[in-house]
Design a protein around this motif. Structure first.
Motif, PDB file in Angstrom:
ATOM      1  N   ARG A  69       0.826  -1.210   0.000  1.00 27.67           N
ATOM      2  CA  ARG A  69       0.000   0.000   0.000  1.00 27.67           C
ATOM      3  C   ARG A  69       0.857   1.257   0.000  1.00 27.67           C
ATOM      4  O   ARG A  69       0.468   2.266  -0.576  1.00 27.67           O
ATOM      5  CB  ARG A  69      -0.955  -0.010   1.188  1.00 27.67           C
ATOM      6  N   ALA A  70       2.000   1.170   0.608  1.00 26.43           N
ATOM      7  CA  ALA A  70       2.915   2.323   0.567  1.00 26.43           C
ATOM      8  C   ALA A  70       3.296   2.612  -0.878  1.00 26.43           C
ATOM      9  O   ALA A  70       3.361   3.767  -1.301  1.00 26.43           O
ATOM     10  CB  ALA A  70       4.148   2.040   1.415  1.00 26.43           C
ATOM     11  N   LEU A  71       3.502   1.541  -1.669  1.00 25.14           N
ATOM     12  CA  LEU A  71       3.830   1.719  -3.090  1.00 25.14           C
ATOM     13  C   LEU A  71       2.652   2.378  -3.807  1.00 25.14           C
ATOM     14  O   LEU A  71       2.829   3.293  -4.605  1.00 25.14           O
ATOM     15  CB  LEU A  71       4.169   0.368  -3.727  1.00 25.14           C
ATOM     16  N   LEU A  84     -11.261   5.381  -8.576  1.00 22.96           N
ATOM     17  CA  LEU A  84     -11.271   4.401  -9.672  1.00 22.96           C
ATOM     18  C   LEU A  84     -11.194   3.000  -9.066  1.00 22.96           C
ATOM     19  O   LEU A  84     -10.310   2.205  -9.395  1.00 22.96           O
ATOM     20  CB  LEU A  84     -10.155   4.651 -10.705  1.00 22.96           C
ATOM     21  N   PRO A  85     -12.167   2.691  -8.201  1.00 25.04           N
ATOM     22  CA  PRO A  85     -12.026   1.488  -7.367  1.00 25.04           C
ATOM     23  C   PRO A  85     -12.486   0.205  -8.069  1.00 25.04           C
ATOM     24  O   PRO A  85     -13.335  -0.514  -7.547  1.00 25.04           O
ATOM     25  CB  PRO A  85     -12.943   1.819  -6.180  1.00 25.04           C
ATOM     26  N   PHE A  86     -11.891  -0.081  -9.225  1.00 26.64           N
ATOM     27  CA  PHE A  86     -12.352  -1.275  -9.934  1.00 26.64           C
ATOM     28  C   PHE A  86     -11.513  -2.504  -9.625  1.00 26.64           C
ATOM     29  O   PHE A  86     -11.898  -3.616  -9.972  1.00 26.64           O
ATOM     30  CB  PHE A  86     -12.396  -1.032 -11.459  1.00 26.64           C
ATOM     31  N   ALA A  87     -10.354  -2.290  -8.979  1.00 25.43           N
ATOM     32  CA  ALA A  87      -9.424  -3.420  -8.810  1.00 25.43           C
ATOM     33  C   ALA A  87      -9.070  -3.642  -7.350  1.00 25.43           C
ATOM     34  O   ALA A  87      -8.859  -2.686  -6.607  1.00 25.43           O
ATOM     35  CB  ALA A  87      -8.135  -3.135  -9.584  1.00 25.43           C
ATOM     36  N   PRO A  88      -8.960  -4.909  -6.941  1.00 24.07           N
ATOM     37  CA  PRO A  88      -8.414  -5.183  -5.614  1.00 24.07           C
ATOM     38  C   PRO A  88      -6.955  -4.749  -5.574  1.00 24.07           C
ATOM     39  O   PRO A  88      -6.243  -4.876  -6.576  1.00 24.07           O
ATOM     40  CB  PRO A  88      -8.506  -6.716  -5.500  1.00 24.07           C
ATOM     41  N   HIS A  89      -6.517  -4.257  -4.426  1.00 24.54           N
ATOM     42  CA  HIS A  89      -5.149  -3.713  -4.337  1.00 24.54           C
ATOM     43  C   HIS A  89      -4.091  -4.710  -4.785  1.00 24.54           C
ATOM     44  O   HIS A  89      -3.114  -4.353  -5.443  1.00 24.54           O
ATOM     45  CB  HIS A  89      -4.838  -3.290  -2.902  1.00 24.54           C
ATOM     46  N   GLU A  90      -4.305  -5.979  -4.454  1.00 27.54           N
ATOM     47  CA  GLU A  90      -3.236  -6.958  -4.739  1.00 27.54           C
ATOM     48  C   GLU A  90      -3.068  -7.231  -6.234  1.00 27.54           C
ATOM     49  O   GLU A  90      -2.071  -7.789  -6.656  1.00 27.54           O
ATOM     50  CB  GLU A  90      -3.398  -8.236  -3.930  1.00 27.54           C
TER      51      GLU A  90
END
Ligand code: F0G
Length: 473
Positions: A69-71, A84-90
């Motif tokens: 998440r820092a990245l 733009l919340p279409f993707a899981p962070h991982e």
């Protein structure tokens, strides 16, 4: 259907159609009517930030920020994840894109005809591959990972292919397939595609031909298409607007001026502003100004000469179609020194019309000489850009001269690509090499520009060298 799938989906841009696709599909046209798709969000079910500043702080875990998440918080795209919340962070593939700057440019402002402090340049050349494309490519690659794609493809005038090649190499698992027109791509960009190991197919024809072919090949071979017909790519490009508004302390400018090629940016910028307004994160819409090069002026012709408008989705498709038929019949090909925007059949035309309508936008057209002069002014003003990027400044100047933009308006011009992308044009336009000048500019009928800054040939003699320096610097 997963929870995310229900809150995020793809929706036909035509309000009268309402066709949808799951977020996990990668055929980027409406299953019902064949129109373009938007990525759509059910904002009521998603954590909406209270301000753009909050959105830009990126994902946090209640005090604890994990390494990945820092990245993401360092990416100028993904720190706006909540918009733009279409993707899981991982699933996100980021290589530090979007760390770009909005810079005041008073010397260029003077050239444009704006008062000091009123012009800012959004410098997208600072991206990892040297152009704004990385904003969209990180989003497209993230989606490609979500759908398990192994091969990604594009047609390109150069920058999309450079960006695709870089992200494919960085992913360590995707293969890049690139279609380019013969002799149509600046060397800096071709160098990137080759260096990053992309399969580079040079076809006889131009960008418009290459795009037609890559769409056919993508559908036959299930290649993941990263041209701006891909709505996930445009989600990433929305963040250029977020960074601009953020840098202006939340106050949108009066104008955002952008070069017009395949019209992906214009489409993404309009969507960004519409969503910011819908979410209550800005008070008013800025006006968008799109700038065509004179030799690739489809948007200008359709918008200014033929009066084509979005009309809430009931736009006159037949008019556009007959324009394109006429181009084909007369074999009129796009031709401009700004090779990045040498495009006659922009795929995002309807989305661009929507953006223009929503923002009371305008379209203007500039000559190759105007582009090169603007580029030299930007360069001597302290920022480097490629020819297509300079169309934004040339366009702002033209709109000032026409009285469309006022001297007190606040204006942001987007510099889309780095100056090192196309050194041939720069050297030809400043240099003394007559052969290069003819080959790159003269054969297009382009003359010398007023701000040319040719190198001075001096004998290898200190006295003469000192005389020249004293006289000129
Ligand atoms: N500026 C630069 C430097 C570009 O590379 C492009 C497009 C544009 C402006 C136009 O942007 O398509 O969103 O209207 N380059 C694409 C490519 C077409 O293949 O690299 P647009």
């Amino acid at each position: 259907m997963s929870v995310r799938d229900s809150f995020v989906y793809q929706r036909c841009i035509n309000p009268a159609c309402g066709g949808t696709r799951s977020v996990l599909e990668c055929e980027f046209t409406c299953p019902r009517c064949g129109d373009l798709l938007d990525v759509a969000y059910d904002w009521d079910c998603l954590p909406v930030p209270r301000s753009l500043r909050e959105a830009g702080n990126g994902p946090t875990d209640a005090g604890h920020v994990s390494a990945s998440r820092a990245l993401l918080r360092r990416s100028g795209v993904w720190r706006f994840w909540s918009l733009l919340p279409f993707a899981p962070h991982e699933q996100i593939l980021s290589i530090g894109e979007g760390q770009t700057l909005l810079l005041p440019a008073d010397r260029v402002a003077e050239y444009v005809g704006l008062r000091p402090g009123r012009l800012h340049l959004q410098y997208e050349g600072l991206n990892p591959s040297g152009s704004f494309k990385d904003n969209g490519m990180t989003a497209a690659f993230t989606h490609a990972r979500m759908v398990g794609a192994r091969r990604a493809a594009c047609a390109s005038t150069g920058n999309t292919s450079a960006s695709l090649a870089l992200y494919a190499a960085a992913s360590g698992q995707m293969r890049a397939v690139i279609f380019i027109g013969s002799g149509k791509i600046a060397f800096g960009k071709l160098a990137q595609a080759l260096d990053h190991g992309a399969l580079t197919l040079q076809i006889h024809g131009d960008f418009d031909d290459a795009l037609e072919r890559v769409r056919q090949a993508a559908s036959r071979l299930s290649l993941y298409l990263v041209n701006s017909i891909n709505p996930f790519r445009l989600e990433g490009q929305k963040t250029i607007i977020y960074r601009i508004v953020e840098a202006l302390d939340g106050e949108p400018p009066d104008w955002v001026v952008v070069p017009a090629g395949n019209l992906g940016n214009l489409s993404a910028f309009g969507k960004a502003f519409l969503e910011l307004r819908e979410l209550g994160l800005i008070g008013r819409m800025p006006r968008l100004a799109a700038v065509n090069a004179a030799g690739a002026d489809t948007l200008h012709r359709l918008w200014n000469e033929q009066g084509l408008r979005w009309r809430r989705g009931s736009w006159d498709r037949l008019r556009a179609e007959s324009y394109f038929q006429e181009l084909k019949r007369t074999q009129r090909k796009a031709s401009t020194v700004a090779s990045a925007i040498e495009i006659n059949r922009p795929v995002n035309l309807p989305k661009a019309l929507r953006s223009l309508e929503a923002s009371e936008g305008v379209v203007c057209v500039v000559s190759d000489e105007e582009i090169l002069e603007a580029k030299a002014r930007i360069g001597s003003g302290g920022l480097g850009c490629e020819p297509a990027s300079a169309a934004s400044v040339a366009g702002a100047r033209k709109l000032r001269q026409q009285g469309v933009i006022s001297p007190d308006d606040s204006v942001v011009c987007v510099l889309t690509g780095h100056s090192l992308k196309d050194p041939n044009v720069t050297v030809a336009c400043h240099g003394t090499d007559e052969h290069l000048f003819q080959e790159v500019l003269g054969r297009r009928g382009i003359g010398r520009i007023p701000s040319a800054n040719p190198p001075v040939c001096v004998p290898n003699d200190l006295g003469q060298i000192i005389t020249v320096i004293e006289a000129r610097a």
